[in-house]
Design a protein around this motif. Structure first.
Motif, mmCIF file in Angstrom:
data_model
loop_
_atom_site.group_PDB
_atom_site.id
_atom_site.type_symbol
_atom_site.label_atom_id
_atom_site.label_comp_id
_atom_site.label_asym_id
_atom_site.label_seq_id
_atom_site.Cartn_x
_atom_site.Cartn_y
_atom_site.Cartn_z
ATOM 1 N N PHE A 9 10.771 11.792 18.021
ATOM 2 C CA PHE A 9 9.838 11.055 17.834
ATOM 3 C C PHE A 9 9.354 10.269 19.170
ATOM 4 O O PHE A 9 10.184 10.078 20.022
ATOM 5 N N MET A 10 8.058 10.055 19.267
ATOM 6 C CA MET A 10 7.459 9.053 20.273
ATOM 7 C C MET A 10 7.798 7.632 19.983
ATOM 8 O O MET A 10 7.597 6.952 18.831
ATOM 9 N N ALA A 11 8.415 6.814 21.097
ATOM 10 C CA ALA A 11 8.827 5.245 20.851
ATOM 11 C C ALA A 11 8.320 4.519 21.994
ATOM 12 O O ALA A 11 8.173 5.191 23.068
ATOM 13 N N HIS A 12 7.960 3.225 21.758
ATOM 14 C CA HIS A 12 7.190 2.332 22.645
ATOM 15 C C HIS A 12 8.460 1.783 23.352
ATOM 16 O O HIS A 12 9.363 1.209 22.729
ATOM 17 N N ASP A 13 8.471 1.797 24.713
ATOM 18 C CA ASP A 13 9.306 1.456 25.569
ATOM 19 C C ASP A 13 8.459 0.514 26.388
ATOM 20 O O ASP A 13 8.098 0.594 27.734
ATOM 21 N N GLU A 14 8.448 -1.062 26.068
ATOM 22 C CA GLU A 14 7.599 -1.986 26.989
ATOM 23 C C GLU A 14 7.839 -2.124 28.360
ATOM 24 O O GLU A 14 7.046 -1.921 29.003
ATOM 25 N N ASN A 15 9.198 -2.105 28.738
ATOM 26 C CA ASN A 15 9.559 -2.473 30.110
ATOM 27 C C ASN A 15 9.701 -1.044 30.869
ATOM 28 O O ASN A 15 10.414 -1.132 32.256
ATOM 29 N N ASN A 16 9.647 0.067 30.221
ATOM 30 C CA ASN A 16 10.029 1.407 31.071
ATOM 31 C C ASN A 16 11.568 1.252 31.401
ATOM 32 O O ASN A 16 11.935 1.608 32.654
ATOM 33 N N SER A 19 7.886 0.733 13.289
ATOM 34 C CA SER A 19 6.970 -0.349 13.453
ATOM 35 C C SER A 19 5.582 0.105 13.054
ATOM 36 O O SER A 19 5.307 1.176 12.455
ATOM 37 N N ARG A 20 4.536 -0.562 13.110
ATOM 38 C CA ARG A 20 3.126 -0.360 12.704
ATOM 39 C C ARG A 20 2.805 0.832 13.675
ATOM 40 O O ARG A 20 3.198 0.908 14.828
ATOM 41 N N PRO A 21 1.744 1.696 13.539
ATOM 42 C CA PRO A 21 1.343 2.625 14.231
ATOM 43 C C PRO A 21 0.612 2.166 15.641
ATOM 44 O O PRO A 21 -0.149 1.108 15.429
ATOM 45 N N LEU A 22 1.229 2.515 16.448
ATOM 46 C CA LEU A 22 0.724 1.961 17.986
ATOM 47 C C LEU A 22 -0.084 2.775 18.503
ATOM 48 O O LEU A 22 -1.061 2.602 19.642
ATOM 49 N N SER A 23 -0.061 4.283 18.343
ATOM 50 C CA SER A 23 -1.198 5.273 18.822
ATOM 51 C C SER A 23 -0.977 6.325 17.679
ATOM 52 O O SER A 23 -0.485 6.262 16.509
ATOM 53 N N LYS A 45 2.882 7.508 17.840
ATOM 54 C CA LYS A 45 3.819 6.576 17.998
ATOM 55 C C LYS A 45 3.587 5.483 17.220
ATOM 56 O O LYS A 45 3.044 4.629 17.053
ATOM 57 N N ALA A 46 4.935 5.430 16.353
ATOM 58 C CA ALA A 46 5.031 4.531 15.477
ATOM 59 C C ALA A 46 6.583 4.008 15.474
ATOM 60 O O ALA A 46 6.947 3.473 14.410
ATOM 61 N N TRP A 47 7.269 3.877 16.477
ATOM 62 C CA TRP A 47 8.627 3.634 16.602
ATOM 63 C C TRP A 47 8.393 2.836 17.928
ATOM 64 O O TRP A 47 7.800 3.087 18.838
ATOM 65 N N VAL A 48 9.640 1.809 18.170
ATOM 66 C CA VAL A 48 9.876 1.061 19.125
ATOM 67 C C VAL A 48 11.373 1.185 19.623
ATOM 68 O O VAL A 48 12.077 0.987 18.513
#
Length: 115
Positions: free
Chosen positions: A40-47, A60-64, A67-70
């Motif tokens: 899964f592709m996930a969002h990592d806000e602060n790297n 989460s909602r689709p971010l791209s 990518k729909a995971w955080v």
């Protein structure tokens, strides 16, 4: 959907990581359990995530497009090897060992020329 726990396999993107989530499934015919892996592709806000870290991801909602995971938390960090800085103690210790090895080789070279 519920959260999942997996291991980060790639962090080469900005603010995104790829997380591999393993699960066990039973073979339909033979009584054997198989490991299935989903990425899964996930969002990592602060790297913050590095390769090998164990993380919890939540939907989460689709971010791209993919990518729909955080990443909600980093459960366990993986130790990353860092090369020693130039001029550190380990470098001087290896230099001393190599110079003593050269000193041992020099008398052998002198004996070869004497023959």
């Amino acid at each position: 959907m519920k959260s999942a726990v997996g291991k980060v396999v790639s962090n080469k993107m900005q603010k995104s990581v790829v997380v591999a989530v393993e699960r066990l499934t039973q073979h339909p015919l033979y009584p054997k359990f198989l490991k299935k892996t989903s990425k899964f592709m996930a969002h990592d806000e602060n790297n913050d995530c590095n390769v090998g870290d164990q993380v919890r991801i939540t939907p989460s909602r689709p971010l791209s497009k993919r990518k729909a995971w955080v990443v909600s938390e980093i459960i366990r960090r993986e130790h990353i090897f860092q090369a020693p800085a130039p001029g550190s103690q380990t470098t001087t210790a290896t230099a001393a060992a190599s110079s003593s090895a050269e000193a041992i080789k020099q008398p052998e070279a002198a004996q070869e020329t004497a023959k």
